[in-house]
Design a protein around this motif. Sequence first.
Motif, PDB file in Angstrom:
ATOM      1  N   UNK A 167       0.529  -0.897  -0.439  1.00 57.98           N
ATOM      2  CA  UNK A 167       0.077   0.254  -0.448  1.00 57.98           C
ATOM      3  C   UNK A 167       0.908   1.430  -0.549  1.00 57.98           C
ATOM      4  N   UNK A 168       0.342   2.293  -0.643  1.00 58.68           N
ATOM      5  CA  UNK A 168       1.107   3.871  -0.675  1.00 58.68           C
ATOM      6  C   UNK A 168       0.140   4.284  -0.043  1.00 58.68           C
ATOM      7  N   UNK A 169       0.571   5.254   0.702  1.00 59.34           N
ATOM      8  CA  UNK A 169      -0.074   6.100   1.959  1.00 59.34           C
ATOM      9  C   UNK A 169       0.112   7.323   1.312  1.00 59.34           C
ATOM     10  N   UNK A 170      -0.660   8.734   2.035  1.00 62.64           N
ATOM     11  CA  UNK A 170       0.113   9.883   1.676  1.00 62.64           C
ATOM     12  C   UNK A 170      -1.026  10.905   2.215  1.00 62.64           C
ATOM     13  N   UNK A 215      -5.590   2.768  -8.258  1.00 63.95           N
ATOM     14  CA  UNK A 215      -5.242   4.262  -8.090  1.00 63.95           C
ATOM     15  C   UNK A 215      -6.575   4.358  -6.755  1.00 63.95           C
ATOM     16  N   UNK A 216      -6.297   4.402  -5.322  1.00 63.65           N
ATOM     17  CA  UNK A 216      -7.808   4.879  -5.026  1.00 63.65           C
ATOM     18  C   UNK A 216      -8.900   4.217  -4.765  1.00 63.65           C
ATOM     19  N   UNK A 217      -8.972   2.635  -4.636  1.00 61.88           N
ATOM     20  CA  UNK A 217     -10.412   2.139  -5.286  1.00 61.88           C
ATOM     21  C   UNK A 217     -11.119   2.272  -4.231  1.00 61.88           C
ATOM     22  N   UNK A 218     -11.277   2.802  -3.705  1.00 65.95           N
ATOM     23  CA  UNK A 218     -11.938   2.655  -1.789  1.00 65.95           C
ATOM     24  C   UNK A 218     -12.946   4.134  -1.958  1.00 65.95           C
ATOM     25  N   UNK A 219     -12.212   4.895  -2.773  1.00 67.48           N
ATOM     26  CA  UNK A 219     -12.959   6.429  -1.790  1.00 67.48           C
ATOM     27  C   UNK A 219     -14.380   6.715  -2.123  1.00 67.48           C
ATOM     28  N   UNK A 220     -14.661   6.086  -3.625  1.00 67.75           N
ATOM     29  CA  UNK A 220     -16.582   6.434  -3.589  1.00 67.75           C
ATOM     30  C   UNK A 220     -17.030   5.324  -2.884  1.00 67.75           C
ATOM     31  N   UNK A 221     -16.866   4.987  -2.149  1.00 61.05           N
ATOM     32  CA  UNK A 221     -17.025   3.278  -1.130  1.00 61.05           C
ATOM     33  C   UNK A 221     -17.481   3.506  -0.054  1.00 61.05           C
ATOM     34  N   UNK A 222     -17.987   3.213   1.113  1.00 62.98           N
ATOM     35  CA  UNK A 222     -18.492   3.226   2.714  1.00 62.98           C
ATOM     36  C   UNK A 222     -17.382   2.573   3.206  1.00 62.98           C
ATOM     37  N   UNK A 240      -4.790 -10.730  -5.795  1.00 60.27           N
ATOM     38  CA  UNK A 240      -3.123 -10.954  -6.321  1.00 60.27           C
ATOM     39  C   UNK A 240      -2.336 -12.425  -5.161  1.00 60.27           C
ATOM     40  N   UNK A 241      -2.701 -12.643  -4.418  1.00 60.28           N
ATOM     41  CA  UNK A 241      -1.796 -13.890  -4.442  1.00 60.28           C
ATOM     42  C   UNK A 241      -2.081 -15.013  -4.824  1.00 60.28           C
ATOM     43  N   UNK A 242      -3.910 -14.962  -5.572  1.00 57.82           N
ATOM     44  CA  UNK A 242      -4.309 -16.275  -5.954  1.00 57.82           C
ATOM     45  C   UNK A 242      -3.433 -15.758  -8.093  1.00 57.82           C
ATOM     46  N   UNK A 243      -2.881 -15.311  -8.131  1.00 58.86           N
ATOM     47  CA  UNK A 243      -3.289 -14.826  -9.585  1.00 58.86           C
ATOM     48  C   UNK A 243      -1.070 -14.248  -9.760  1.00 58.86           C
ATOM     49  N   UNK A 244      -0.369 -14.325  -8.405  1.00 63.69           N
ATOM     50  CA  UNK A 244       1.076 -14.286  -8.246  1.00 63.69           C
ATOM     51  C   UNK A 244       1.577 -12.697  -8.756  1.00 63.69           C
ATOM     52  N   UNK A 245       0.563 -11.679  -8.652  1.00 69.25           N
ATOM     53  CA  UNK A 245       0.662 -10.482  -9.328  1.00 69.25           C
ATOM     54  C   UNK A 245       1.301  -9.227  -8.759  1.00 69.25           C
ATOM     55  N   UNK A 246       2.149  -8.676  -9.215  1.00 67.84           N
ATOM     56  CA  UNK A 246       3.203  -7.472  -7.642  1.00 67.84           C
ATOM     57  C   UNK A 246       2.206  -6.268  -7.876  1.00 67.84           C
ATOM     58  N   UNK A 247       1.727  -6.559  -6.065  1.00 66.57           N
ATOM     59  CA  UNK A 247       0.928  -5.265  -6.586  1.00 66.57           C
ATOM     60  C   UNK A 247       0.896  -3.744  -6.176  1.00 66.57           C
ATOM     61  N   UNK A 248       0.259  -2.835  -5.812  1.00 68.94           N
ATOM     62  CA  UNK A 248       0.295  -1.424  -5.425  1.00 68.94           C
ATOM     63  C   UNK A 248      -0.724  -0.968  -5.151  1.00 68.94           C
ATOM     64  N   UNK A 249      -1.382  -0.908  -3.922  1.00 72.33           N
ATOM     65  CA  UNK A 249      -3.166  -0.400  -4.201  1.00 72.33           C
ATOM     66  C   UNK A 249      -2.590   1.731  -3.391  1.00 72.33           C
ATOM     67  N   UNK A 250      -2.639   2.543  -4.139  1.00 71.26           N
ATOM     68  CA  UNK A 250      -2.395   3.649  -3.568  1.00 71.26           C
ATOM     69  C   UNK A 250      -4.434   3.966  -2.776  1.00 71.26           C
ATOM     70  N   UNK A 251      -3.796   4.730  -1.648  1.00 69.24           N
ATOM     71  CA  UNK A 251      -4.462   5.164  -0.915  1.00 69.24           C
ATOM     72  C   UNK A 251      -4.746   5.980   0.077  1.00 69.24           C
ATOM     73  N   UNK A 252      -5.799   7.144   0.539  1.00 69.63           N
ATOM     74  CA  UNK A 252      -5.750   7.762   1.748  1.00 69.63           C
ATOM     75  C   UNK A 252      -6.296   7.012   2.689  1.00 69.63           C
ATOM     76  N   UNK A 253      -6.447   5.610   2.470  1.00 74.59           N
ATOM     77  CA  UNK A 253      -7.778   5.248   3.566  1.00 74.59           C
ATOM     78  C   UNK A 253      -6.936   4.009   4.315  1.00 74.59           C
TER      79      UNK A 253
END
Length: 236
Positions: free
Chosen positions: A35-38, A173-180, A195-208
Amino acid sequence: MLTLDHITLTYPDGDRDLVAVDDVSLTVAPGTATAVLGPSGSGKSSLLAVASTLTRPTQGLVRIGDDVVNAPAGHPEAAPDAVSARLRRERIGIVFQQPQLIDSLTAVEQLELMAHLQGRSPRSARSRAMELLDAVGLAPWAAKRPAQLSGGQRQRVAIARAMMSSPEVLLVDEPTSALDHDRGIQIVDLITTLTRESGAATIIVTHDEATLASVPTRIHLADGRITAGADATRSR
Ligand SMILES: Nc1ncnc2c1ncn2[C@@H]1O[C@H](COP(=O)(O)OP(=O)(O)OP(=O)(O)O)[C@@H](O)[C@H]1O
Ligand SMILES: [Mg+2]
């Protein structure tokens, strides 16, 4: 493995440059999410734009495995734009803050379009699309258009669409900003599971940060620099 190696991105700003990303280094292993926060304006989307190859860095390199996939313009390892575009389609899945679905297409067609752009056969595209819609809990909504879906359902279609090419790298990028809050947690948990099942290298950007229980690795940005997180010492 996704590697961001001393990435700097500046934007021209009057007679000086605005430094949006300042010497950030980060590695993300296959099958893991970081996760990338800021705060707003700290450079999160700019960093993702470079990682996604949509924007060239001012300095530094992006690698997938040993392959340089993004480099400054004019750098000897910088691929031509057409090569970058193909690589992005084949190796990188991107989920934007706004899901960016096509109004006239049903959920399953949004996914099939991706496969079509990659030159895959329609029949294998349909079965892969249905499999992914099922994985994100949307199989019963496969024939619905975006206007008939909730915000969280649209976000899940966008995530499934990003997985169509079985990308080595997934950038969200900010997958949750429009969600409760509860929906936000569900979406982040879904991303970590895929991510785990597919073996992808994942970055999730969020401020939450409250949605990140399933994401142990966190990087904090302020003014474009890493201030805390697993790789903080390596960006120096
Ligand atoms: N295309 C651009 N041209 C010029 N400056 C830009 C551009 N995009 C972003 N910036 C500037 O770069 C800095 C970082 O912006 P960025 O969008 O990466 O922040 P962010 O962390 O994603 O913020 P938010 O949480 O609000 O989405 C900001 O000062 C912003 O004003
Ligand atoms: Mg942003």
